[in-house]
Design a protein around this motif. Structure first.
Motif, PDB file in Angstrom:
ATOM      1  N   ASP A 253       0.835  -1.205   0.000  1.00  0.00           N
ATOM      2  CA  ASP A 253       0.000   0.000   0.000  1.00  0.00           C
ATOM      3  C   ASP A 253       0.865   1.247   0.000  1.00  0.00           C
ATOM      4  OD1 ASP A 253      -2.528  -1.284   0.043  1.00  0.00           O
ATOM      5  OD2 ASP A 253      -2.208  -1.787   2.158  1.00  0.00           O
ATOM      6  N   GLU A 254       0.211   2.374  -0.252  1.00  0.00           N
ATOM      7  CA  GLU A 254       0.966   3.634  -0.233  1.00  0.00           C
ATOM      8  C   GLU A 254       1.634   3.874   1.116  1.00  0.00           C
ATOM      9  OE1 GLU A 254      -0.099   7.000  -3.267  1.00  0.00           O
ATOM     10  OE2 GLU A 254      -1.662   6.820  -1.748  1.00  0.00           O
ATOM     11  N   GLU A 255       0.938   3.431   2.179  1.00  0.00           N
ATOM     12  CA  GLU A 255       1.498   3.618   3.528  1.00  0.00           C
ATOM     13  C   GLU A 255       2.821   2.881   3.674  1.00  0.00           C
ATOM     14  OE1 GLU A 255      -2.724   4.559   3.745  1.00  0.00           O
ATOM     15  OE2 GLU A 255      -1.633   2.898   2.891  1.00  0.00           O
ATOM     16  N   ASP A 256       3.026   1.891   2.831  1.00  0.00           N
ATOM     17  CA  ASP A 256       4.262   1.105   2.937  1.00  0.00           C
ATOM     18  C   ASP A 256       5.430   1.731   2.179  1.00  0.00           C
ATOM     19  OD1 ASP A 256       2.819  -0.873   4.351  1.00  0.00           O
ATOM     20  OD2 ASP A 256       2.125  -1.751   2.458  1.00  0.00           O
ATOM     21  N   TYR A 257       5.137   2.728   1.344  1.00  0.00           N
ATOM     22  CA  TYR A 257       6.199   3.294   0.498  1.00  0.00           C
ATOM     23  C   TYR A 257       7.450   3.699   1.283  1.00  0.00           C
ATOM     24  CZ  TYR A 257       2.975   3.571  -3.529  1.00  0.00           C
ATOM     25  OH  TYR A 257       2.108   3.295  -4.550  1.00  0.00           O
TER      26      TYR A 257
ATOM     27  N   ALA B 192      16.105  -1.795   3.751  1.00  0.00           N
ATOM     28  CA  ALA B 192      14.754  -1.663   4.310  1.00  0.00           C
ATOM     29  C   ALA B 192      13.744  -2.398   3.437  1.00  0.00           C
ATOM     30  CB  ALA B 192      14.369  -0.192   4.434  1.00  0.00           C
ATOM     31  N   ALA B 193      13.905  -2.261   2.127  1.00  0.00           N
ATOM     32  CA  ALA B 193      12.973  -2.919   1.214  1.00  0.00           C
ATOM     33  C   ALA B 193      13.061  -4.435   1.369  1.00  0.00           C
ATOM     34  CB  ALA B 193      13.279  -2.514  -0.227  1.00  0.00           C
ATOM     35  N   THR B 194      14.292  -4.930   1.527  1.00  0.00           N
ATOM     36  CA  THR B 194      14.476  -6.362   1.727  1.00  0.00           C
ATOM     37  C   THR B 194      13.793  -6.832   3.010  1.00  0.00           C
ATOM     38  OG1 THR B 194      16.597  -6.189   0.611  1.00  0.00           O
ATOM     39  CG2 THR B 194      16.220  -8.162   1.907  1.00  0.00           C
ATOM     40  N   ARG B 195      14.039  -6.088   4.092  1.00  0.00           N
ATOM     41  CA  ARG B 195      13.401  -6.426   5.379  1.00  0.00           C
ATOM     42  C   ARG B 195      11.884  -6.454   5.239  1.00  0.00           C
ATOM     43  NH1 ARG B 195      17.194  -3.145   7.737  1.00  0.00           N
ATOM     44  NH2 ARG B 195      15.767  -1.365   7.778  1.00  0.00           N
ATOM     45  N   PHE B 196      11.391  -5.436   4.546  1.00  0.00           N
ATOM     46  CA  PHE B 196       9.940  -5.310   4.385  1.00  0.00           C
ATOM     47  C   PHE B 196       9.371  -6.528   3.654  1.00  0.00           C
ATOM     48  CE2 PHE B 196       6.549  -4.143   1.398  1.00  0.00           C
ATOM     49  CZ  PHE B 196       5.559  -3.722   2.269  1.00  0.00           C
ATOM     50  N   LEU B 197      10.002  -6.924   2.570  1.00  0.00           N
ATOM     51  CA  LEU B 197       9.480  -8.041   1.778  1.00  0.00           C
ATOM     52  C   LEU B 197       9.559  -9.351   2.563  1.00  0.00           C
ATOM     53  CD1 LEU B 197      10.853  -7.304  -1.819  1.00  0.00           C
ATOM     54  CD2 LEU B 197       8.557  -6.901  -0.930  1.00  0.00           C
ATOM     55  N   VAL B 198      10.675  -9.533   3.259  1.00  0.00           N
ATOM     56  CA  VAL B 198      10.825 -10.760   4.044  1.00  0.00           C
ATOM     57  C   VAL B 198       9.736 -10.840   5.101  1.00  0.00           C
ATOM     58  CG1 VAL B 198      12.288 -11.955   5.730  1.00  0.00           C
ATOM     59  CG2 VAL B 198      13.294 -10.998   3.635  1.00  0.00           C
ATOM     60  N   ALA B 199       9.543  -9.724   5.832  1.00  0.00           N
ATOM     61  CA  ALA B 199       8.546  -9.709   6.907  1.00  0.00           C
ATOM     62  C   ALA B 199       7.152  -9.964   6.345  1.00  0.00           C
ATOM     63  CB  ALA B 199       8.597  -8.369   7.645  1.00  0.00           C
ATOM     64  N   ARG B 200       6.823  -9.279   5.270  1.00  0.00           N
ATOM     65  CA  ARG B 200       5.475  -9.437   4.716  1.00  0.00           C
ATOM     66  C   ARG B 200       5.240 -10.828   4.157  1.00  0.00           C
ATOM     67  NH1 ARG B 200       2.310  -4.800   3.721  1.00  0.00           N
ATOM     68  NH2 ARG B 200       2.629  -3.598   5.609  1.00  0.00           N
ATOM     69  N   SER B 201       6.275 -11.388   3.565  1.00  0.00           N
ATOM     70  CA  SER B 201       6.079 -12.707   2.968  1.00  0.00           C
ATOM     71  C   SER B 201       5.860 -13.733   4.075  1.00  0.00           C
ATOM     72  CB  SER B 201       7.270 -13.089   2.090  1.00  0.00           C
ATOM     73  OG  SER B 201       8.412 -13.350   2.875  1.00  0.00           O
ATOM     74  N   GLN B 202       6.460 -13.482   5.248  1.00  0.00           N
ATOM     75  CA  GLN B 202       6.231 -14.406   6.365  1.00  0.00           C
ATOM     76  C   GLN B 202       4.822 -14.226   6.927  1.00  0.00           C
ATOM     77  OE1 GLN B 202       9.658 -13.450   8.660  1.00  0.00           O
ATOM     78  NE2 GLN B 202      10.927 -14.938   7.579  1.00  0.00           N
ATOM     79  N   ASP B 203       4.417 -12.962   7.026  1.00  0.00           N
ATOM     80  CA  ASP B 203       3.058 -12.688   7.520  1.00  0.00           C
ATOM     81  C   ASP B 203       2.028 -13.424   6.688  1.00  0.00           C
ATOM     82  OD1 ASP B 203       4.194 -11.039   9.250  1.00  0.00           O
ATOM     83  OD2 ASP B 203       3.460  -9.156   8.384  1.00  0.00           O
ATOM     84  N   SER B 204       2.189 -13.238   5.376  1.00  0.00           N
ATOM     85  CA  SER B 204       1.121 -13.738   4.517  1.00  0.00           C
ATOM     86  C   SER B 204       1.214 -15.244   4.334  1.00  0.00           C
ATOM     87  CB  SER B 204       1.155 -13.037   3.164  1.00  0.00           C
ATOM     88  OG  SER B 204       2.419 -13.241   2.581  1.00  0.00           O
ATOM     89  N   ALA B 205       2.399 -15.807   4.617  1.00  0.00           N
ATOM     90  CA  ALA B 205       2.525 -17.250   4.496  1.00  0.00           C
ATOM     91  C   ALA B 205       1.928 -17.943   5.711  1.00  0.00           C
ATOM     92  CB  ALA B 205       3.989 -17.644   4.340  1.00  0.00           C
ATOM     93  N   GLY B 206       1.958 -17.242   6.834  1.00  0.00           N
ATOM     94  CA  GLY B 206       1.443 -17.828   8.068  1.00  0.00           C
ATOM     95  C   GLY B 206      -0.075 -17.882   8.067  1.00  0.00           C
TER      96      GLY B 206
END
Lengths: 518, 91
Positions: free
Chosen positions: B62-66, B74-88
């Motif tokens: 989302d825009e809030e994530d920009y 930071a972008a790497t951290r963000f993707l890793v964290a989100r991919s774990q969230d959505s995988a769980g």
């Protein structure tokens, strides 16, 4: 019967190189079809024809540099081959390239300044298809170009030759019957490896239209794994995805693979061919375009083109400059609301709103929207917004969004994305290079807060937007932190005074406070 | 979708940027540099980047994530964290 002439693709264009013909004698063309690629100092532009009819003789071979206004081909309306023959005879042989190619130097010296600037305002006739249709159908748009055609100086009159009866480019009988398809459609189909006979035509009388080709799935493509971007790139560059070896995940074709394929392809048969190079070397050593240093050369010629135009602007136009700071809180909130829930591809960036506001304000303050020519102001027929696009390799182009004030922000955004992408890939159309009545530069993206621009003659104003920045701002007696943008105006003092410019910037500000109405 | 690890996320970010700026030179970009400035991505380029990242990872951005997407790390951290969230199962 009319002549298809070298179009003026901007006020800074005196001459261009006919790089490639996309049609041949005998081809049927319709108004708006892309018929040739013209290389200007700035870019290779796909040029549309202005008449429907049949292509007669091609008067200028690929690789020839000719002045604006030079007849390039004969477009025949209905019938009348004798007339075509007569014209061809007058024009001289298409292969009299040497003579034709010499003309620019004399021509440039002769062409009065006025002639050049007159072309620009007239060129915007090339757009709104519906409203202007009636007018345009009657008069050949090419006519307004005042530059003298070289026909009188171009070599010996040559008798009409057999070239008049050239058959259309080789085509299977089935394809021919499946036709009604114009040359552009055939070109597109060929690029995509489509067999026209397998397509269902949705045009009048079952004619296969461009859209039919564009929507048709290339036979093998669906089974190829590829990233969406690679797919798009391949389509645009005419690369067959199926023929590529993907290096991405699971063998998916990536953009890099497409680029590699293109490099390999272009390396094999260079676009200009040896003939072009030889010709350029002989007559225009400084503009030779061998493939290796092509980008470098383009950069040089573009630099020169920009230098010429900007020098002329600063020499001739007494600029005045205004600046104002605009609170973008309302616009920012509105954008966030709109973008929430939209996939990234459908989101708007602030630039879309800024452009819309700039366009509507120009419609409200029309004396800034138009041209200075022959010591007087000529209002633009519509708000055609030039948008300065910086190219990654350096230099810039200003493609045009026609009728920008009438477009909703979503449409503006779509067009903007498309124009910027194609400007950077060198795939603009002639109609997208001409007719700007006001130019906007948005250097905010490069981080600066204020840009005072140089007017693009013969226009009379240039609007600049800086970066959107958060700054302390007093509103209603309270100090707060707000998103702000600095809007500037550089305007021609011959055409307007500061009060008009002030009215314009105030209008931009006012409009941005009600983004929902834009 | 399987969670991304750091190396995968970084690769996706770099490849996506390369699609937009084919000659992007990552030797010029430190993990904590603002890559938009260094590589001169304008707002349209950035939007394309968001589009590509979201297409390639399936992660909603989302825009809030920009603001999370300003530096490579930071972008790497963000993707890793989100991919774990959505995988769980929490999704």
């Amino acid at each position: 019967m009319t002549e298809f002439t070298m179009p003026s693709l901007g006020a800074d264009m005196d001459e261009g190189v006919l790089q490639e013909w996309l049609v041949g004698p005998g081809d049927r063309v319709r108004k708006g079809d892309v018929v040739a690629v013209v290389e200007t100092d700035k870019a290779a532009i796909e040029v549309e024809c202005f008449e429907s009819g049949t292509v007669g003789q091609l008067l200028v071979p690929p690789g020839t540099r000719v002045p604006v206004g030079t007849p390039l081909a004969v477009i025949q309306g209905e019938g009348a081959p004798e007339e075509q023959a007569r014209i061809a005879a007058e024009q001289g042989s298409p292969l009299a390239a040497e003579t034709v190619a010499e003309v620019p130097h004399r021509e440039r010296a002769r062409a009065p300044k006025g002639a050049k600037s007159e072309q620009e305002p007239l060129a915007h006739d090339e757009r709104p298809r519906s409203r202007r249709k009636a007018v345009r159908e009657r008069k050949p748009v090419q006519e307004p170009v005042r530059t003298k055609s070289p026909k009188k100086s171009a070599g010996q009159p040559v008798r009409a030759t057999g070239s008049l009866t050239h058959p259309p480019p080789q085509m299977s009988p089935e394809a021919e019957s499946a036709l009604g398809a114009g040359p552009l459609v055939r070109h597109l189909a060929a690029l995509r490896g489509l067999d026209l006979t397998t397509l269902h035509g949705t045009g009048p009388g079952g004619r296969i239209t461009r859209a039919d080709v564009e929507h048709a799935q290339p036979p093998l493509a669906p089974r190829v794994r590829a990233t969406p971007y690679a797919r798009r790139l391949a389509r645009d560059l005419g690369v067959d995805l199926a023929a590529l070896r993907g290096t991405g995940d699971g063998g998916a074709v990536r953009a890099a693979d497409v680029h590699t394929a293109v490099r390999a392809r272009d390396g094999r048969h260079e676009p200009g061919g040896p003939a072009e190079r030889r010709r350029d070397d002989e007559q225009h050593p400084h503009i030779a375009v061998p493939t290796d240093s092509g980008a470098e050369q383009r950069k040089d010629t573009m630099r020169r083109a920009i230098a010429d135009l900007m020098s002329r602007s600063k020499r001739e136009i007494p600029h005045y400059y205004l600046s104002t700071t605009i609170d973008l809180t309302a616009a920012g909130d509105w954008l966030r609301r709109i973008n929430r829930g939209r996939p990234p591809a459908d989101r708007l960036v602030p630039a879309a709103l800024l452009l819309k506001a700039a366009a509507v304000a120009a419609q409200q303050v029309p004396t800034l929207n138009g041209y200075w020519q022959n010591d007087g102001f000529v209002p633009g027929p519509a708000v055609n917004l030039g948008v300065a696009v910086s190219l990654r390799q350096g230099g810039l182009l200003a493609p045009v969004i026609h009728g920008a004030d009438t477009l909703p922000p979503d449409a503006l955004m779509t067009i903007l994305k498309d124009l910027v992408e194609r400007a950077r890939r060198g795939k603009l159309r002639g109609s997208e290079m001409t007719g700007a009545t006001l130019t906007v530069t948005n250097l905010g993206d490069q981080g600066v807060e204020t840009v005072f621009g140089v007017i693009h003659p013969p226009q009379v104003a240039l609007v600049g937007f800086g970066a959107v920045v958060e700054r302390p701002w007093a509103a209603n007696g309270m100090l707060g932190v707000r998103p702000l943008v600095t809007a500037t105006l550089a305007a021609d003092h011959r055409a307007t005074d500061g009060a008009v410019g002030a009215r314009y910037l105030t209008a931009v500000d006012r409009l941005l406070q009600k983004p929902e109405e834009l | 979708m399987k969670p991304l690890d750091n190396a995968e996320a970084m690769a996706v970010v770099k490849e996506s940027i390369t699609q937009i700026i084919p000659d992007a030179d990552f030797t010029q970009v430190e993990p904590d540099d603002k890559f938009r400035d260094v590589l001169e991505l304008d707002s349209l380029d950035f939007l394309s980047l968001v589009e590509l990242l979201s297409e390639r990872t399936g992660i909603r951005i989302d825009e809030e994530d920009y603001p999370e997407l300003t530096t490579l790390s930071a972008a790497t951290r963000f993707l890793v964290a989100r991919s774990q969230d959505s995988a769980g199962p929490a999704r």
